[in-house]
Design a protein around this motif. Sequence first.
Motif, PDB file in Angstrom:
ATOM      1  N   THR A 160       0.845  -1.209   0.000  1.00 39.77           N
ATOM      2  CA  THR A 160       0.000   0.000   0.000  1.00 39.77           C
ATOM      3  C   THR A 160       0.877   1.255   0.000  1.00 39.77           C
ATOM      4  N   ILE A 161       1.941   1.246   0.806  1.00 45.39           N
ATOM      5  CA  ILE A 161       2.864   2.394   0.838  1.00 45.39           C
ATOM      6  C   ILE A 161       3.504   2.577  -0.544  1.00 45.39           C
ATOM      7  N   ASP A 162       3.932   1.479  -1.171  1.00 44.02           N
ATOM      8  CA  ASP A 162       4.541   1.569  -2.513  1.00 44.02           C
ATOM      9  C   ASP A 162       3.567   2.185  -3.520  1.00 44.02           C
ATOM     10  N   LEU A 164       1.025   4.165  -2.903  1.00 44.46           N
ATOM     11  CA  LEU A 164       0.802   5.585  -2.592  1.00 44.46           C
ATOM     12  C   LEU A 164       2.014   6.421  -2.987  1.00 44.46           C
ATOM     13  N   LYS A 165       3.204   5.844  -2.881  1.00 42.14           N
ATOM     14  CA  LYS A 165       4.417   6.568  -3.315  1.00 42.14           C
ATOM     15  C   LYS A 165       4.352   6.850  -4.816  1.00 42.14           C
ATOM     16  N   GLU A 166       3.830   5.870  -5.561  1.00 35.48           N
ATOM     17  CA  GLU A 166       3.700   6.056  -7.020  1.00 35.48           C
ATOM     18  C   GLU A 166       2.756   7.214  -7.335  1.00 35.48           C
ATOM     19  N   GLN A 167       1.854   7.507  -6.391  1.00 32.10           N
ATOM     20  CA  GLN A 167       0.921   8.628  -6.593  1.00 32.10           C
ATOM     21  C   GLN A 167       1.459   9.928  -5.981  1.00 32.10           C
ATOM     22  N   GLY A 168       2.746   9.908  -5.617  1.00 34.12           N
ATOM     23  CA  GLY A 168       3.383  11.157  -5.184  1.00 34.12           C
ATOM     24  C   GLY A 168       3.415  11.411  -3.690  1.00 34.12           C
ATOM     25  N   MET A 169       3.046  10.402  -2.881  1.00 35.77           N
ATOM     26  CA  MET A 169       3.077  10.622  -1.431  1.00 35.77           C
ATOM     27  C   MET A 169       4.458  10.346  -0.847  1.00 35.77           C
ATOM     28  N   TRP A 170       4.762  11.045   0.246  1.00 36.26           N
ATOM     29  CA  TRP A 170       5.984  10.817   1.020  1.00 36.26           C
ATOM     30  C   TRP A 170       5.573  10.178   2.341  1.00 36.26           C
ATOM     31  N   PHE A 171       6.514   9.481   2.971  1.00 31.43           N
ATOM     32  CA  PHE A 171       6.187   8.818   4.244  1.00 31.43           C
ATOM     33  C   PHE A 171       7.204   9.149   5.323  1.00 31.43           C
ATOM     34  N   VAL A 172       6.678   9.427   6.500  1.00 29.07           N
ATOM     35  CA  VAL A 172       7.538   9.704   7.657  1.00 29.07           C
ATOM     36  C   VAL A 172       7.121   8.757   8.778  1.00 29.07           C
ATOM     37  N   CYS A 173       8.106   8.127   9.431  1.00 26.74           N
ATOM     38  CA  CYS A 173       7.734   7.303  10.588  1.00 26.74           C
ATOM     39  C   CYS A 173       8.346   7.891  11.846  1.00 26.74           C
ATOM     40  N   ALA A 174       7.659   7.654  12.948  1.00 27.19           N
ATOM     41  CA  ALA A 174       8.152   8.124  14.246  1.00 27.19           C
ATOM     42  C   ALA A 174       9.047   7.032  14.813  1.00 27.19           C
ATOM     43  N   ASP A 175      10.312   7.366  15.040  1.00 23.88           N
ATOM     44  CA  ASP A 175      11.250   6.386  15.587  1.00 23.88           C
ATOM     45  C   ASP A 175      12.390   7.131  16.284  1.00 23.88           C
ATOM     46  N   MET A 176      12.842   6.569  17.392  1.00 26.64           N
ATOM     47  CA  MET A 176      13.831   7.281  18.198  1.00 26.64           C
ATOM     48  C   MET A 176      15.144   7.574  17.476  1.00 26.64           C
ATOM     49  N   GLY A 177      15.509   6.727  16.513  1.00 26.68           N
ATOM     50  CA  GLY A 177      16.812   6.912  15.876  1.00 26.68           C
ATOM     51  C   GLY A 177      16.824   7.943  14.757  1.00 26.68           C
ATOM     52  N   GLY A 178      15.745   8.702  14.585  1.00 26.04           N
ATOM     53  CA  GLY A 178      15.645   9.574  13.413  1.00 26.04           C
ATOM     54  C   GLY A 178      16.132  10.991  13.642  1.00 26.04           C
ATOM     55  N   GLU A 179      15.849  11.825  12.648  1.00 22.99           N
ATOM     56  CA  GLU A 179      16.174  13.252  12.676  1.00 22.99           C
ATOM     57  C   GLU A 179      15.082  13.958  13.492  1.00 22.99           C
ATOM     58  N   THR A 180      15.465  14.945  14.291  1.00 16.62           N
ATOM     59  CA  THR A 180      14.457  15.680  15.067  1.00 16.62           C
ATOM     60  C   THR A 180      13.362  16.207  14.139  1.00 16.62           C
ATOM     61  N   MET A 181      12.115  15.963  14.489  1.00 18.20           N
ATOM     62  CA  MET A 181      11.006  16.256  13.573  1.00 18.20           C
ATOM     63  C   MET A 181      10.945  17.730  13.160  1.00 18.20           C
ATOM     64  N   TYR A 182      11.427  18.642  14.021  1.00 23.28           N
ATOM     65  CA  TYR A 182      11.352  20.078  13.694  1.00 23.28           C
ATOM     66  C   TYR A 182      12.292  20.450  12.547  1.00 23.28           C
ATOM     67  N   ASN A 183      13.268  19.573  12.250  1.00 22.68           N
ATOM     68  CA  ASN A 183      14.232  19.872  11.181  1.00 22.68           C
ATOM     69  C   ASN A 183      13.815  19.306   9.829  1.00 22.68           C
ATOM     70  N   LEU A 184      12.681  18.606   9.798  1.00 24.40           N
ATOM     71  CA  LEU A 184      12.244  17.964   8.549  1.00 24.40           C
ATOM     72  C   LEU A 184      11.172  18.796   7.858  1.00 24.40           C
ATOM     73  N   ASN A 185      11.172  18.758   6.523  1.00 27.65           N
ATOM     74  CA  ASN A 185      10.099  19.414   5.776  1.00 27.65           C
ATOM     75  C   ASN A 185       8.984  18.387   5.581  1.00 27.65           C
ATOM     76  N   LEU A 186       7.899  18.542   6.348  1.00 27.96           N
ATOM     77  CA  LEU A 186       6.811  17.568   6.329  1.00 27.96           C
ATOM     78  C   LEU A 186       5.562  18.120   5.637  1.00 27.96           C
ATOM     79  N   THR A 187       5.766  19.057   4.732  1.00 29.15           N
ATOM     80  CA  THR A 187       4.620  19.589   3.972  1.00 29.15           C
ATOM     81  C   THR A 187       4.416  18.701   2.738  1.00 29.15           C
TER      82      THR A 187
END
Length: 245
Positions: A160-162, A164-187
């Motif tokens: 399903t994610i694949d 939706l990606k083909e239709q232009g969607m981006w995906f973000v997951c919440a996980d401790m090892g990631g980049e601080t959410m305030y530094n990401l462009n989530l628009t």
Amino acid sequence: MSEQIEGRNAVLEAFRSGKCVDKLFILDGCQDGPVRTIAREARKKDTIINYVAKERLDQLSETGAHQGVIAQVAAYEYASVEDILAKAREKGEDPFIFILDNIEDPHNLGAIIRTANLAGAHGVIIPKRRAVGLTSTVAKTSAGALNYTPVAKVTNLGHTIDELKEQGMWFVCADMGGETMYNLNLTGPIGVVIGNEGEGVSRLIREKCDFVASIPMKGDIDSLNASVAAGVLGYEIVRQRLQKK
């Protein structure tokens, strides 16, 4: 609508009348005609069948007269992924969807549906297996949001994610090892992936995400409840969308 249907005739009737059965429990080793008919109907509808011991059925039973079969019926109708995308198009907005990777607690699912509604998300996608469905507890915890926020149930979250990606969607997951959410462009068109209460996002699904966002933690324990994490990350997306406007 009843959440649980017990007994052979009642369960068979539930399938034949088109009720949405989330899970079917059958007494392990029971192979007589009526039970085989029920299993055949379940397979036609792609319902998950669990063969379980008599003790498990007795434990699940509310009537004490299960006759070797118990069906758990969805309290609400499921939508399709296309219904969710259509909702975004109707509103003239980029799709904003919550994807839940094996959430098992009905209170968490209900709370996330409530948050999704208030954050302006267009829908929620859940997997068929190893996850809670739309039970009456979920409906109650959603505080009415289930009437407005479509929930789709899919066989394979990764596929399903694949798609939706083909239709232009981006995906973000919440996980401790990631980049601080305030530094990401989530628009833009985005799917927020929230993992299981104990194990977080599974490796396969995490690898499909374009961003891994961590929520800043200042306390002495290491993780937020799944529905709180969904709210915190979901509202960072709301903030960025409002700012972009």
